[in-house]
Design a protein around this motif. Structure first.
Motif, PDB file in Angstrom:
ATOM      1  N   PHE A 310       0.835  -1.191   0.000  1.00 31.40           N
ATOM      2  CA  PHE A 310       0.000   0.000   0.000  1.00 31.40           C
ATOM      3  C   PHE A 310       0.873   1.246   0.000  1.00 31.40           C
ATOM      4  O   PHE A 310       2.027   1.216   0.439  1.00 31.40           O
ATOM      5  N   ALA A 311       0.314   2.336  -0.473  1.00 29.26           N
ATOM      6  CA  ALA A 311       1.066   3.592  -0.574  1.00 29.26           C
ATOM      7  C   ALA A 311       1.525   4.090   0.788  1.00 29.26           C
ATOM      8  O   ALA A 311       2.483   4.856   0.883  1.00 29.26           O
ATOM      9  N   THR A 312       0.867   3.665   1.846  1.00 32.84           N
ATOM     10  CA  THR A 312       1.253   4.064   3.204  1.00 32.84           C
ATOM     11  C   THR A 312       2.558   3.420   3.647  1.00 32.84           C
ATOM     12  O   THR A 312       3.130   3.794   4.669  1.00 32.84           O
ATOM     13  N   GLY A 313       3.038   2.426   2.874  1.00 33.69           N
ATOM     14  CA  GLY A 313       4.211   1.664   3.281  1.00 33.69           C
ATOM     15  C   GLY A 313       3.850   0.356   3.947  1.00 33.69           C
ATOM     16  O   GLY A 313       4.705  -0.506   4.147  1.00 33.69           O
ATOM     17  N   GLU A 314       2.575   0.189   4.285  1.00 37.60           N
ATOM     18  CA  GLU A 314       2.128  -1.070   4.871  1.00 37.60           C
ATOM     19  C   GLU A 314       2.011  -2.130   3.788  1.00 37.60           C
ATOM     20  O   GLU A 314       1.907  -1.827   2.596  1.00 37.60           O
ATOM     21  N   GLN A 315       2.016  -3.392   4.202  1.00 38.67           N
ATOM     22  CA  GLN A 315       1.764  -4.477   3.279  1.00 38.67           C
ATOM     23  C   GLN A 315       1.143  -5.646   4.021  1.00 38.67           C
ATOM     24  O   GLN A 315       1.276  -5.773   5.245  1.00 38.67           O
ATOM     25  N   ARG A 332       3.673  -2.979   9.035  1.00 37.93           N
ATOM     26  CA  ARG A 332       3.824  -1.547   8.807  1.00 37.93           C
ATOM     27  C   ARG A 332       5.061  -1.252   7.969  1.00 37.93           C
ATOM     28  O   ARG A 332       5.315  -0.098   7.607  1.00 37.93           O
ATOM     29  N   ASP A 367       7.213  -0.993  14.412  1.00 36.95           N
ATOM     30  CA  ASP A 367       7.987   0.013  13.703  1.00 36.95           C
ATOM     31  C   ASP A 367       9.422  -0.137  14.178  1.00 36.95           C
ATOM     32  O   ASP A 367       9.657  -0.319  15.380  1.00 36.95           O
ATOM     33  N   ARG A 374       9.539   6.460   8.516  1.00 38.26           N
ATOM     34  CA  ARG A 374       8.950   7.642   7.890  1.00 38.26           C
ATOM     35  C   ARG A 374       9.080   8.877   8.772  1.00 38.26           C
ATOM     36  O   ARG A 374       8.942   8.790   9.993  1.00 38.26           O
ATOM     37  N   ALA A 376       7.042  12.208   8.649  1.00 34.85           N
ATOM     38  CA  ALA A 376       5.887  12.816   7.984  1.00 34.85           C
ATOM     39  C   ALA A 376       5.432  14.035   8.763  1.00 34.85           C
ATOM     40  O   ALA A 376       4.969  13.913   9.901  1.00 34.85           O
ATOM     41  N   THR A 382       7.009  11.519   0.225  1.00 32.79           N
ATOM     42  CA  THR A 382       7.434  10.605   1.287  1.00 32.79           C
ATOM     43  C   THR A 382       8.885  10.871   1.645  1.00 32.79           C
ATOM     44  O   THR A 382       9.719  11.116   0.769  1.00 32.79           O
ATOM     45  N   GLN A 404       6.895   2.061  -3.863  1.00 37.96           N
ATOM     46  CA  GLN A 404       5.990   2.760  -2.958  1.00 37.96           C
ATOM     47  C   GLN A 404       5.371   4.004  -3.569  1.00 37.96           C
ATOM     48  O   GLN A 404       4.294   4.426  -3.161  1.00 37.96           O
TER      49      GLN A 404
END
Length: 547
Positions: A310-315, A332, A367, A374, A376, A382, A404
């Motif tokens: 996912f674009a959030t960096g999660e998978q 995450r 994390d 990240r 942010a 990003t 990403q």
């Protein structure tokens, strides 16, 4: 105080930690003869004095950390011999010295008054470093027998895998310790780490402290240096786990084969269960009957399907294990390499008897400091900090960054001084090939000329054909390099500040200056958000907003 998520079964650890490594509050004295018999050492002392020999209640190889009753390990080194500090150790109360014959001769221990009157014993061994781990384990009550230690070795991924292990263990309700590059933790209390794996006496004392405070499971990073130098000798592992192998530490190891053989020592029978990632040839060489294998690419005891990033960096992905076991995993952490790290953690945890519900819950909450971390602050691109400091890791991180985002990949990268020089052009090549903008800067130059280090990286970058690489620029000042990367970033891009990760200092000419990539990146982002035109480069102090 306890860290978030640490079970109440853990007993509190004093928050103030001395400069010297921690030691248990109580140690049963160990007789010299028992210690000598265990390690096969010859005892040098005056005839007829054996009954007067003082027992040992601690161990160290640093004279400045000696306490009364200690065994002082006077080990041969590349520049000095520990025997040069034997008198300092005896003055501080050491009752025994472990050394080789060269150390005995160097310090005149055979004729030392304390040896002749029987108040100090000398244990002589041809390989004192090799037996120090076993000696230390005996002195501190063989603590690894009372703990379940999950050792992780490999070039990249040790820290991330250890954090994944710790989180799942805590989710299951276990009291945990942690030994690693970023930090050491005892029942949730943090200690800074000087080495990825502590020296043998410090490690055994640390494990004994963990036992005292109710710890039952300990994820531990195990470096090639630790294995080659015997730091984990005397330590029993419930699980030994292998991540991968790529070029690193060739300033210490003769070549890649020597590096691999050091890593392979964790799989010489000292671990009850062996779990190995077989996505590379090095891992496949470790497989034998009973090995638990993991792979993101093919058949293995544990494999992954349905990977979604996912674009959030999660998978997310599904982990398939023995007997049709399935786990639904959320991470995450971005990148295919973190799917491999998670699979390795799953294999190790399952082998150690951790329930699958706790594994799923724990992995979803992790994390890792300085690992694709990240920063942010509301910017439209990003920004991450990562510890990648070897060619394979740089390539993997930038590939993950590319997956990403839809925009440009901008990377800030340097190489450390006084380390493997052969990897410098390889890191420059890997970064130039995978980015639209590579800013070559300083890392920790240590005693070397920073410009020469940068030149080696730039040479590697220039080997990439012009149509296969992005723009390459050189900015030696790391703060200015980070600011320039942020200035050049556009909507949908990703800025990767690589190499130092969690570190909070930069070593230049033997002096460590305060420097945090995360804080500097946050400062550059704040400056840009206040001054979107980027009219000047901010070089002031970072305020508390970055903390």
């Amino acid at each position: 105080m306890r860290a978030r998520g640490v079970p109440v079964a853990c007993r509190d650890v004093p928050s103030a930690v001395a400069t010297a490594p921690p030691r248990p509050s109580h140690v049963e004295p160990v007789e010299i003869e028992k210690l000598a018999d265990l390690i096969g050492a010859r005892v040098l002392r005056a005839p007829g004095r054996s009954a007067d020999a003082a027992p040992v209640t601690g161990a160290t190889l640093r004279a400045q950390h000696v306490r009364p009753g200690d065994l002082f390990a006077a080990l041969p080194g590349t520049r000095v011999h520990g025997a040069d500090f034997a008198q300092n150790a005896l003055d501080a109360g050491a009752v025994a010295v472990l050394t080789d014959q060269a150390g005995v001769d160097r310090a005149g221990l055979a004729e030392h008054p304390a040896v002749r009157d029987g108040s100090v014993s000398v244990l002589v061994h041809d390989d004192p470093r090799g037996v120090l781990g076993a000696a230390s384990a005996l002195i501190y009550g063989d603590p690894s027998r009372k703990l379940k230690i999950l050792g992780v070795t490999g070039t990249s991924g040790k820290t991330t895998t250890s954090y994944l292990l710790e989180s799942a263990l805590q989710a299951a309700g276990f009291c945990t310790g942690l030994v690693g590059t970023v930090e050491t933790r005892i029942a949730g209390e943090r200690l800074d780490s000087a080495f990825t794996t502590p020296e043998a006496p410090d490690l055994q004392a640390l494990l004994a402290v963990m036992v005292e405070h109710g710890v039952t499971f300990v994820p531990m990073e195990v470096s090639s240096h630790a294995l080659a130098m015997g730091r984990v000798s005397g330590t029993r592992f419930t699980v030994g786990a292998f991540t991968n192998l790529s070029q690193d530490h060739l300033d210490f190891h003769r070549d890649m084969e020597d590096y691999f053989q050091a890593k392979a020592l964790l799989f010489d029978g000292r671990a009850e269960h062996e779990v190995v990632c077989v996505d590379g040839e090095w891992g496949r060489r470790l497989v034998k009957d009973g090995t638990v294998t993991v792979s993101t690419e093919g058949d293995a005891t544990w494999s992954a399907t349905d990977v979604q990033a996912f674009a959030t960096g999660e998978q997310t992905f599904t982990a398939h294990g023995p007997d049709d076991l399935k786990l639904h995993v959320r991470l995450r952490l971005p990148g295919p390499f973190n799917v491999a790290n998670a699979l390795l953690a799953i294999g190790a945890l399952h082998a150690a008897g951790v329930p699958t519900w706790a594994i799923e819950r724990g992995l979803a909450e992790v994390d890792v400091p300085g690992r694709m971390e990240r920063v942010a602050l509301g910017q439209d691109f990003t920004a991450v900090v990562d510890y990648s400091h070897k060619p394979g890791a740089v390539a993997a991180v930038l590939d993950a960054a590319r997956a990403q985002v839809d925009g440009k990949v901008i990377v800030v990268l340097g190489c450390g001084g006084d380390r493997d020089v052969a990897k410098r052009p390889l890191m420059g090549e890997a970064a130039a090939r995978r980015s639209e903008l590579l800013i070559v800067t300083d890392d920790n130059p240590r005693s070397e000329d920073p410009a020469e280090i940068r030149a080696a990286m730039l040479a590697g970058a220039e080997e990439v054909p012009a149509d296969e690489r992005g723009e390459v620029v050189e900015i030696g000042d790391r703060r200015a390099a980070i600011a320039a990367a942020v200035d050049r970033a556009g909507t949908g891009d990703i800025v990767v500040v690589a190499g130092k990760g969690h570190e909070t200092g930069q070593e230049v000419a033997g002096v460590v200056h305060p420097f945090s990539d995360r804080e500097e990146l946050a400062a550059a982002l704040r400056h840009r958000l206040r001054d979107p035109e980027g009219t000047d480069v901010r070089r002031g102090q970072v305020n508390e907003e970055a903390s």
